[in-house]
Write a protein that holds these residues in place. Structure first.
Motif, mmCIF file in Angstrom:
data_model
loop_
_atom_site.group_PDB
_atom_site.id
_atom_site.type_symbol
_atom_site.label_atom_id
_atom_site.label_comp_id
_atom_site.label_asym_id
_atom_site.label_seq_id
_atom_site.Cartn_x
_atom_site.Cartn_y
_atom_site.Cartn_z
ATOM 1 N N VAL A 38 3.440 -19.658 -7.618
ATOM 2 C CA VAL A 38 4.488 -19.117 -6.691
ATOM 3 C C VAL A 38 5.071 -18.767 -8.232
ATOM 4 C CG1 VAL A 38 4.380 -20.160 -4.389
ATOM 5 C CG2 VAL A 38 4.968 -21.531 -6.633
ATOM 6 N N LEU A 74 -1.232 -5.942 9.648
ATOM 7 C CA LEU A 74 -2.256 -6.141 8.545
ATOM 8 C C LEU A 74 -2.550 -7.107 7.993
ATOM 9 C CD1 LEU A 74 -3.470 -2.995 6.550
ATOM 10 C CD2 LEU A 74 -0.733 -4.168 5.337
ATOM 11 N N ARG A 104 -14.445 -7.258 -3.665
ATOM 12 C CA ARG A 104 -13.416 -7.234 -3.823
ATOM 13 C C ARG A 104 -12.585 -5.866 -2.016
ATOM 14 N NH1 ARG A 104 -9.087 -4.762 -2.663
ATOM 15 N NH2 ARG A 104 -7.381 -4.128 -4.246
ATOM 16 N N PRO A 105 -12.449 -6.492 -0.811
ATOM 17 C CA PRO A 105 -12.317 -6.294 0.346
ATOM 18 C C PRO A 105 -11.141 -5.404 0.174
ATOM 19 C CG PRO A 105 -11.299 -8.258 0.155
ATOM 20 C CD PRO A 105 -12.236 -8.120 -1.220
ATOM 21 N N GLY A 106 -11.206 -4.447 0.859
ATOM 22 C CA GLY A 106 -10.392 -3.500 1.568
ATOM 23 C C GLY A 106 -10.082 -3.738 2.952
ATOM 24 N N ILE A 107 -9.341 -3.844 3.925
ATOM 25 C CA ILE A 107 -8.883 -4.368 5.453
ATOM 26 C C ILE A 107 -9.759 -3.211 6.315
ATOM 27 C CG2 ILE A 107 -6.989 -3.495 5.133
ATOM 28 C CD1 ILE A 107 -8.001 -6.530 6.898
ATOM 29 N N LYS A 122 10.225 -20.558 -3.766
ATOM 30 C CA LYS A 122 9.024 -20.050 -2.693
ATOM 31 C C LYS A 122 8.036 -21.154 -3.045
ATOM 32 C CE LYS A 122 9.154 -14.639 -4.353
ATOM 33 N NZ LYS A 122 8.402 -13.815 -5.102
ATOM 34 N N HIS A 166 0.811 -1.311 -0.240
ATOM 35 C CA HIS A 166 -0.476 0.022 -0.034
ATOM 36 C C HIS A 166 0.827 1.103 -0.236
ATOM 37 C CE1 HIS A 166 -3.575 2.058 1.300
ATOM 38 N NE2 HIS A 166 -2.869 2.529 1.192
ATOM 39 N N THR A 169 -5.570 -9.472 7.784
ATOM 40 C CA THR A 169 -6.061 -9.210 6.432
ATOM 41 C C THR A 169 -6.193 -10.963 6.299
ATOM 42 O OG1 THR A 169 -4.911 -7.587 5.026
ATOM 43 C CG2 THR A 169 -5.765 -8.818 3.539
ATOM 44 N N ARG A 228 11.985 -10.589 -2.852
ATOM 45 C CA ARG A 228 11.644 -10.279 -1.264
ATOM 46 C C ARG A 228 11.142 -11.633 -0.891
ATOM 47 N NH1 ARG A 228 7.546 -9.427 0.952
ATOM 48 N NH2 ARG A 228 7.167 -8.260 -0.749
ATOM 49 N N GLY A 267 -5.943 -7.610 -4.095
ATOM 50 C CA GLY A 267 -4.964 -6.979 -4.695
ATOM 51 C C GLY A 267 -4.370 -6.908 -6.096
ATOM 52 N N GLN A 268 -3.026 -6.187 -6.743
ATOM 53 C CA GLN A 268 -3.100 -5.914 -8.146
ATOM 54 C C GLN A 268 -1.391 -5.320 -8.000
ATOM 55 O OE1 GLN A 268 -5.212 -3.139 -6.628
ATOM 56 N NE2 GLN A 268 -3.442 -2.370 -6.057
ATOM 57 N N ALA A 293 0.592 -16.360 -5.235
ATOM 58 C CA ALA A 293 1.287 -15.562 -4.588
ATOM 59 C C ALA A 293 1.591 -16.470 -2.570
ATOM 60 C CB ALA A 293 1.226 -14.036 -4.118
ATOM 61 N N GLY A 302 3.771 -15.141 -0.262
ATOM 62 C CA GLY A 302 4.205 -13.773 0.260
ATOM 63 C C GLY A 302 3.499 -13.817 1.458
ATOM 64 N N GLY A 303 3.734 -12.332 1.943
ATOM 65 C CA GLY A 303 3.249 -12.282 2.983
ATOM 66 C C GLY A 303 1.634 -12.449 3.861
ATOM 67 N N VAL A 304 0.702 -12.037 2.659
ATOM 68 C CA VAL A 304 -0.635 -12.380 3.247
ATOM 69 C C VAL A 304 -1.123 -14.003 2.815
ATOM 70 C CG1 VAL A 304 -2.822 -12.121 2.752
ATOM 71 C CG2 VAL A 304 -1.476 -10.089 2.808
#
Ligand SMILES: NC(=O)c1ccc[n+]([C@@H]2O[C@H](COP(=O)([O-])OP(=O)(O)OC[C@H]3O[C@@H](n4cnc5c(N)ncnc54)[C@H](OP(=O)(O)O)[C@@H]3O)[C@@H](O)[C@H]2O)c1
Length: 328
Positions: free
Chosen positions: A174, A125, A264-267, A179, A45, A129, A318, A241-242, A150, A153-155
């Motif tokens: 992945v 976050l 299309r949710p947003g935290i 990964k 973000h 999420t 990363r 996400g995108q 992904a 990835g983190g989420v």
């Protein structure tokens, strides 16, 4: 007057626009806290705000949506917090890239004693999420088959861990063999190297043509239509996400052949409601304490090196969370 060290965005652009300045922090209003921040989370973000993809921060402004710290001063109308309490927060009210800040008290979550500040600054976050995705938006049930893009990835990794704990069979996509190992360790029963093979075909094979009950898609542009194809009858596509770019407009009638649904949710629409925030944070802390979710130690950067941290954030290779330390 308290003077804070902060990263101030005066223009949008590449990582170089993140520069340090001194700013004044006032006294807290009746419903506010003043926080001395100890660790600050870095998220995609922030990169979207910095680059100008999201025009949600008025310039000049201090970016950042997640941090942990200690309460230094409490507004006259605030109940339930004491000076010295350790707290963390996630908020659309920017300003986290700073040594000190004012924060509406209703956004602060008191930290359990076992959680260190670095974890508290990097888990909320992504962890909230993941909670939103597997418990609020599409409630994962035993026997569900789900697709997570992904997945290392983190989420993504938290969603895989949590969903497999809830009894789902998790298929993860992945970008590399390294990964794939991470995603497998996070509970993926199947991993797909989606840069080398068609994930749509592989999902069809794995599910015997049935498709998945839910597809969690944070990659966006490159995967959205494929994710739609992967759905089972009455399946649910959750685009949150995108990372590869914004999803292009599509015809709603494309959901009809399978009675599919799309969210299309947003935290911020979840953590902005105090009762829901408390419920979600309690659920998150429970699974962290029980060892259901394993989080990686974050790579720290001094606050002044925010630009360098953003360059690392945006490199696809990363694999660890990142954070900023104001006191270093
Ligand atoms: N809706 C919400 O409320 C919410 C909340 C938190 C995060 N998010 C979104 O969720 C996404 C994931 O966040 P995260 O912090 O956990 O990041 P992340 O998944 O750790 O990193 C993004 C990953 O996306 C994949 N990817 C695919 N195509 C890419 C491309 N063209 N460029 C870069 N990466 C690409 C890469 O994994 P592979 O190499 O494996 O493909 C990359 O590692 C972000 O888009 C973020 O904005 C949304």
């Amino acid at each position: 007057m308290q003077v804070a060290v902060a990263i101030v965005l005066r223009e949008t652009g590449g990582a170089g626009v993140l520069r340090q300045e001194n700013v004044e922090v006032g006294r807290p209003g009746p419903e506010e806290l003043r926080i001395r921040q100890t660790a600050i989370g870095i998220n995609f973000h922030d990169a979207y705000v910095r680059s100008g993809l999201y025009r949600t921060l008025a310039l000049p402004g201090i970016p950042g949506i997640e941090a942990a710290g200690v309460i230094e001063e409490i507004g006259s109308g605030v109940a339930g917090f004491s000076i010295g309490d350790r707290i963390a927060y996630v908020t659309a009210q920017y300003g986290a890239y700073a040594s000190h800040r004012l924060l509406p008290a209703q956004l602060a979550v008191r930290l359990p004693s076992w959680m260190d500040d670095d974890m508290a600054a990097t888990v909320p976050l992504k962890g909230l999420t993941a909670e939103m995705l597997v418990r609020q938006v599409h409630r994962v049930r035993p026997g569900d088959v789900i697709l997570v893009h992904a997945a290392a990835g983190g989420v993504g990794r938290l969603v895989c861990q949590w969903a497999s704990h809830l009894g789902a069979t998790v298929i993860g996509t992945v970008g590399s063999p390294a990964k794939a190992e991470l995603a497998h360790a996070a509970g993926c029963a199947h991993t797909i190297l989606y840069r080398q093979e068609s994930f749509v075909e592989r999902v069809r094979e794995i599910t015997g043509g049935q498709g998945v009950n839910a597809a969690y898609d944070s990659v966006g542009k490159d995967t959205f239509l494929g994710s739609l194809e992967c759905l089972a009858v009455r399946g649910h596509l959750v685009n949150f996400g995108q990372s590869s770019g914004s999803v292009e407009p599509f015809q709603v009638s494309r959901l009809a052949p399978k009675s599919g649904s799309l969210t299309r949710p947003g935290i911020f629409h979840y953590v902005g409601q105090r009762a829901l925030l408390e419920e979600m944070a309690a659920a998150l802390f429970d699974v962290l304490a029980a060892g259901v979710l394993h989080v990686q130690a974050a790579r720290p950067f001094p606050l002044v090196a925010a630009a360098q941290a953003h360059e690392v954030l945006e490199s696809r290779e990363r694999m660890t969370p990142l954070l900023l330390k104001p006191q270093e």
